[in-house]
Scaffold this motif. Structure first.
Motif, PDB file in Angstrom:
ATOM      1  N   GLN A   1      42.524  44.257  40.065  1.00 24.17           N
ATOM      2  CA  GLN A   1      43.147  42.986  39.715  1.00 24.17           C
ATOM      3  C   GLN A   1      44.546  42.967  40.298  1.00 24.17           C
ATOM      4  OE1 GLN A   1      42.851  42.060  35.436  1.00 24.17           O
ATOM      5  NE2 GLN A   1      41.300  43.674  35.424  1.00 24.17           N
TER       6      GLN A   1
ATOM      7  N   ILE B   1      41.303  49.242  38.737  1.00 26.70           N
ATOM      8  CA  ILE B   1      41.543  47.995  38.006  1.00 26.70           C
ATOM      9  C   ILE B   1      40.947  46.782  38.715  1.00 26.70           C
ATOM     10  CG2 ILE B   1      43.304  46.583  36.954  1.00 26.70           C
ATOM     11  CD1 ILE B   1      45.171  48.937  37.174  1.00 26.70           C
TER      12      ILE B   1
ATOM     13  N   ASP C   1      34.052  55.005  40.600  1.00 22.72           N
ATOM     14  CA  ASP C   1      34.252  54.473  39.263  1.00 22.72           C
ATOM     15  C   ASP C   1      33.313  55.125  38.291  1.00 22.72           C
ATOM     16  OD1 ASP C   1      35.055  51.015  40.091  1.00 22.72           O
ATOM     17  OD2 ASP C   1      36.214  52.868  40.081  1.00 22.72           O
TER      18      ASP C   1
ATOM     19  N   HIS D   1      48.580  41.857  39.682  1.00 25.49           N
ATOM     20  CA  HIS D   1      49.551  41.627  38.630  1.00 25.49           C
ATOM     21  C   HIS D   1      50.585  40.644  39.144  1.00 25.49           C
ATOM     22  CE1 HIS D   1      53.244  43.266  36.362  1.00 25.49           C
ATOM     23  NE2 HIS D   1      52.662  42.327  35.663  1.00 25.49           N
TER      24      HIS D   1
ATOM     25  N   TYR E   1      46.222  45.871  42.673  1.00 27.95           N
ATOM     26  CA  TYR E   1      45.813  47.251  42.446  1.00 27.95           C
ATOM     27  C   TYR E   1      44.311  47.336  42.619  1.00 27.95           C
ATOM     28  CZ  TYR E   1      50.358  47.426  40.243  1.00 27.95           C
ATOM     29  OH  TYR E   1      51.691  47.332  40.002  1.00 27.95           O
TER      30      TYR E   1
ATOM     31  N   TRP F   1      47.624  38.621  34.732  1.00 27.25           N
ATOM     32  CA  TRP F   1      46.861  39.295  35.781  1.00 27.25           C
ATOM     33  C   TRP F   1      45.842  38.326  36.353  1.00 27.25           C
ATOM     34  CZ3 TRP F   1      47.033  44.647  37.140  1.00 27.25           C
ATOM     35  CH2 TRP F   1      48.006  45.372  36.431  1.00 27.25           C
TER      36      TRP F   1
END
Lengths: 439, 462
Positions: free
Chosen positions: A137, A135, A203, A139, A131, A161
């Motif tokens: 990161q 995020i 962000d 999964h 993702y 993660w």
């Protein structure tokens, strides 16, 4: 870099291994099932995980570029033999046929090695979904037995993660397949997605300047250190950071330190007694000796006024050279930490934005994810082309924030990586030998 | 150790000290010397760290009779002529010392100065007379001769190598391999007289090229015309720190310490502003006149700091740095540290001095350039990794650690205007040292933080 199937990141022998010429495997404890296998070199010295005996330490020699023809042995179907360190044999470009031929062979070897197809066995393959914003990161969706779980990946709500650099690394290793937007992605796509250029656009982070963004340079350093067998993690958040058991950074002390601490090594009690006598008497006798300085004073000053400056130490005023040195120490080591918040000079701005990027742990097996402990060294990644060496205030900030006194800067310039360590050193604490036994 | 009878009277205790020293004379206690491979003869000649005499009561500390005698001789010497005398030359930015006894005194106790016709120690006259007499090799040979022989040896080796047309196995190690202090390529620091291996040199006798005087003129010079040249920092340290040097200006007038301070500062400022490559804004010109940024002041602060900690500080231009630090002196070991002096501001918020011209009105006042503008090559070193790394490479080839010595300039509120005109101004400065070392992760054995600290000689006592 060719990867063998099913091997985890930790076990893969590093190409840059500097192994001995004939490693000897010895079996240590002969108690039943536990056979400890330790590597020895020809001198029977025990080698550590990077293949150096205890006597080999960092020397001043430089390293040479990789000779790819040595890697031909690692290809599938070839019998692998450990690369040997060759002798330097380059006398300069001389246009000879032999040299041209050698260069050609070397280039061919490079091409062959790089173009080898990578394969991965699907039995132990892990899968993850990446993702990106916000995020950044991935999964882990399909978990299989792999060794990387020991020191990579973190737990969020029971799920594992991975950071983008870990994701990229595992993809390179061939143990992880990553999906993005429900589509498996290739290596090139993964690099493009995970190396952030557009991180900060939308962000909305409060601590904007503390945000850890994966750049190509950071990934290069990450991969480089992992290949050497180190464990590399991001710095844990400040609250989780436990008090280090290193001594407190010497920048907090501003007292003039101890110098010439060696006690006079006397070999006889009488001699020492006489010395003590002399040392005891001499301060009191300064007054008496000042009578003898009478003629000196006349020469120095014509009239007693404030403008006349006396030297810090005058002849015949001290009873030992130690004392002379002490009297001369009028310049203090700074405890002031200059911190600048904004810069008008663009050069300095580049030198001021450093924070610690990685914690690096040596020692392979001993790393525990929950309690990593004190890292072997901390790394700040910097680009040799676009950034500048750190300013004093930045260095100070790094030292004081983490209460350390040394930090590594990893300078990346295209494919070349160089590590330089900056250390906060108190010259006052160094033992300096002076001539004449310190007197 | 034989115990002698001791009595309460000082007079007899001195005698006892002498007796013990005589017995001790074969037991050269200095373990520092015994740990080196070769017993250097220099430890007998150089045993006084600074050219200042101690009080009478220091004699209790001397264990070595020879040193005791030498020291008391010096004591006598100093009581008749109080200090050395130097002449300040403001054009050359140096102080010259001409008397032979002063030159020897300053060199042998702390390695101050440089002979103008020699590589470091002022040995021109001695070398010249030795050559004249052609008495062969006697006693200790000179630095310059060792260099000459080494260069000739290299030339011969290169010729033989070309003849045989060998593939080089390693970088040419042409020097005497068994000599642990020799360098590998390029002339490494050659300030040590460890005695060249004469047995290995059998080419031709040394030629006389490295001197200003050629063969015919030797007879012209019957006296020593070489003088010792002290840098401004050395001269000021000797006169302000130790009080053992008196400085005269070009009119033969003796300068007081304060006058020395002012003349040195002004001479350095003039010299600096005349450099064509330096662009100084009016603000920084004012700062230099204000002494805060005066190049002499900044370098002197660093010089004084390291000298006061016991290091022998010599010029470092051979390596592109400001100073080289030696532990006991260039005759004993190769210098271990190469110091670059980098001035920075302390960043105190009350500093209204604006360097880069106008700033927008909402710019907070504490946002200043952290570097004074005149820094010159020092600015290069901190403005690009390439420069810093090349400096590190050059120094580490010569086995020296680079030390970035930040001299922190006091804010305007931290000192008064009168203080600037006196040498006490240096107390307002602070120093912050940072060492730099190349780190190779592949080769480090169990690199944990303790090893890395040891790498840098941090906290040696721990």
């Amino acid at each position: 870099m060719p990867s063998s199937p099913g091997q985890s990141a930790d076990k893969f022998p590093s190409i840059k291994f500097q192994p001995p010429s004939s490693p000897i495997y010895k079996y240590e404890n002969s108690d039943g099932d536990k056979k400890k296998q330790t590597l020895f070199n020809e001198n029977e010295e025990q080698l550590n995980f990077v293949g150096l005996s205890n006597n080999e330490v960092h020397t001043w020699e430089d390293d040479e570029p990789t000779d790819f023809s040595k890697l031909l042995g690692f290809q599938r179907g070839h019998h692998p033999s450990l690369p040997r360190r060759g002798l330097k044999s380059f006398g300069g470009p001389d246009g000879s046929e032999e040299q041209i031929k050698k260069l050609k062979e070397s280039r061919e070897a490079l091409r062959t090695v790089i173009s080898e197809e990578r394969k991965a066995v699907s039995r132990n393959l892990c899968k993850a979904t990446y993702y990106s914003r916000p995020i950044h990161q991935s999964h882990l969706t399909q978990i299989r037995r792999q060794d990387f779980h020991q020191n990579m990946g973190h737990n969020i709500n029971g799920e594992t993660w991975l950071w983008p650099e870990e994701t990229l690394w595992l993809m390179e290793r061939g143990v992880l397949v990553v999906e993005f937007n429900e589509v498996p992605i290739s290596m090139q796509q993964a690099y493009e997605i995970m190396l952030g250029n557009d991180y900060n656009e939308n962000d909305d982070d409060d601590d904007g300047d503390n945000e850890w963004v994966l750049t190509l340079e950071k990934y290069q350093i990450y991969a480089y250190l992992k290949r050497l067998g180190y464990t590399v993690i991001r710095p844990p958040p400040k609250s989780a950071h436990s008090k280090s058991d290193l001594p407190i950074s010497p920048t907090t002390s501003s007292q003039t330190g101890s110098l010439l601490q060696q006690q006079p090594q006397s070999s006889s009690i009488w001699l020492r007694g006489i010395q003590q006598l002399g040392i005891l008497i001499s301060p009191n006798l300064q007054l008496i000796s000042s009578w003898f300085r009478h003629d000196n004073k006349l020469k120095d000053s014509d009239s007693p006024s404030d403008n006349i400056f006396q030297p810090l130490v005058s002849p015949r005023s001290c009873s030992s050279y130690k004392e002379v040195f002490k009297r001369l120490q009028i310049i203090q080591r700074s405890s002031v930490c200059p911190i600048y918040h904004q810069y008008d000079n663009p050069d300095e701005k580049k030198g001021s934005e450093y924070v610690i990027d990685f914690f690096v742990y040596a020692g392979g097996r001993k790393f525990k994810k929950k309690q990593p402990g004190e890292p072997s060294f901390r790394v700040v990644v910097t680009s040799g082309e676009t950034q500048t060496p750190p300013t004093l205030s930045t260095l100070n900030a790094i030292f004081q924030e983490s209460e350390i006194n040394t930090v590594m800067f990893a300078i990346v310039k295209e494919a070349n990586i160089m590590f330089v360590s900056f250390a906060d050193i108190l010259f006052q604490d160094l033992d300096v030998k002076i001539v004449g036994d310190g007197y | 150790m034989v115990l002698s009878y001791i009595s309460a009277r000082d007079y007899q205790s001195i005698v006892i000290v002498i007796v013990m020293n005589i017995l001790n004379i074969s037991n050269k206690v200095n373990e520092n010397e015994s740990s080196t491979k070769r017993r250097l003869p220099t430890s007998d000649k150089y045993f006084i760290p600074l050219p200042i005499t101690l009080s009478l009561f220091s004699l209790f500390g001397f264990r070595n009779l020879f040193r005791w005698i030498h020291f008391s001789f010096l004591y006598q010497l100093n009581s008749t002529s109080p200090s050395a005398i130097g002449a300040f030359d403001s054009d050359l930015l140096c102080v010259k010392v001409t008397r032979r006894d002063h030159i020897d005194f300053l060199w042998s106790s702390g390695f101050f100065g440089k002979g103008v016709f020699s590589r470091s120690e002022a040995t021109w006259f001695a070398r010249k007379t030795k050559r004249k007499s052609r008495a062969g090799n006697f006693g200790d040979s000179f630095l310059e001769e060792a260099t000459e022989k080494r260069r000739q040896q290299r030339k011969m080796d290169r010729k033989t190598r070309e003849k045989l047309d060998l593939d080089l196995v390693a970088l040419p190690i042409l020097d005497h391999k068994d000599d642990p202090l020799e360098g590998i390529h390029l002339d490494r620091e050659e300030e040590i007289t460890d005695g060249p291996n004469f047995s290995e040199i059998s080419i031709k006798p040394p030629t006389i090229e490295n001197s200003n005087v050629c063969d015919d003129d030797i007879d012209k010079y019957t006296q020593d015309i070489e003088h010792l040249q002290l840098t401004l920092e050395e001269a000021f340290f000797l006169s302000y720190g130790l009080g053992c040097l008196k400085i005269k200006d070009c009119n033969e007038k003796l300068l007081s310490i304060k006058e020395c301070w002012n003349s040195f500062c002004n001479a350095a400022a003039n010299h600096y502003s005349q450099q064509p490559t330096i662009q100084l804004s009016t603000a920084s010109r004012g700062a230099i006149e204000n002494r805060r940024e005066n190049p002499f002041v900044i370098r002197y602060v660093a010089y004084h700091y390291f000298r006061s900690l016991g290091w022998v500080v010599r010029c470092g231009s051979k390596f592109g740095v400001d100073y080289i630090l030696y532990e006991k002196g260039p005759m004993f070991n190769h210098g271990e540290y190469a110091v670059v002096v980098l001035p920075v501001y302390s960043g105190s918020s009350e500093d209204p001095l604006k360097i880069k011209g106008k700033m927008p009105s909402n710019f907070p006042l504490n946002c200043l350039s952290s570097r004074p503008p005149y820094s010159g090559f020092r600015q290069n070193i901190t403005s690009s990794w390439g420069w810093l790394l090349s400096l590190n490479r050059v120094c580490s080839q010569a086995k020296k650690t680079v030390v970035l010595c930040y001299v922190i300039i006091p804010g305007l509120k931290e000192y008064s205007a009168e203080e600037m005109g006196t040498p006490d101004f240096i107390k307002r400065f602070h120093i912050h040292e940072v060492t730099l070392k190349r780190f190779i992760p592949e080769r480090n054995n169990q690199c944990d933080s303790k090893i890395i600290s040891k790498f840098h000689n941090i906290n040696k006592n721990i």
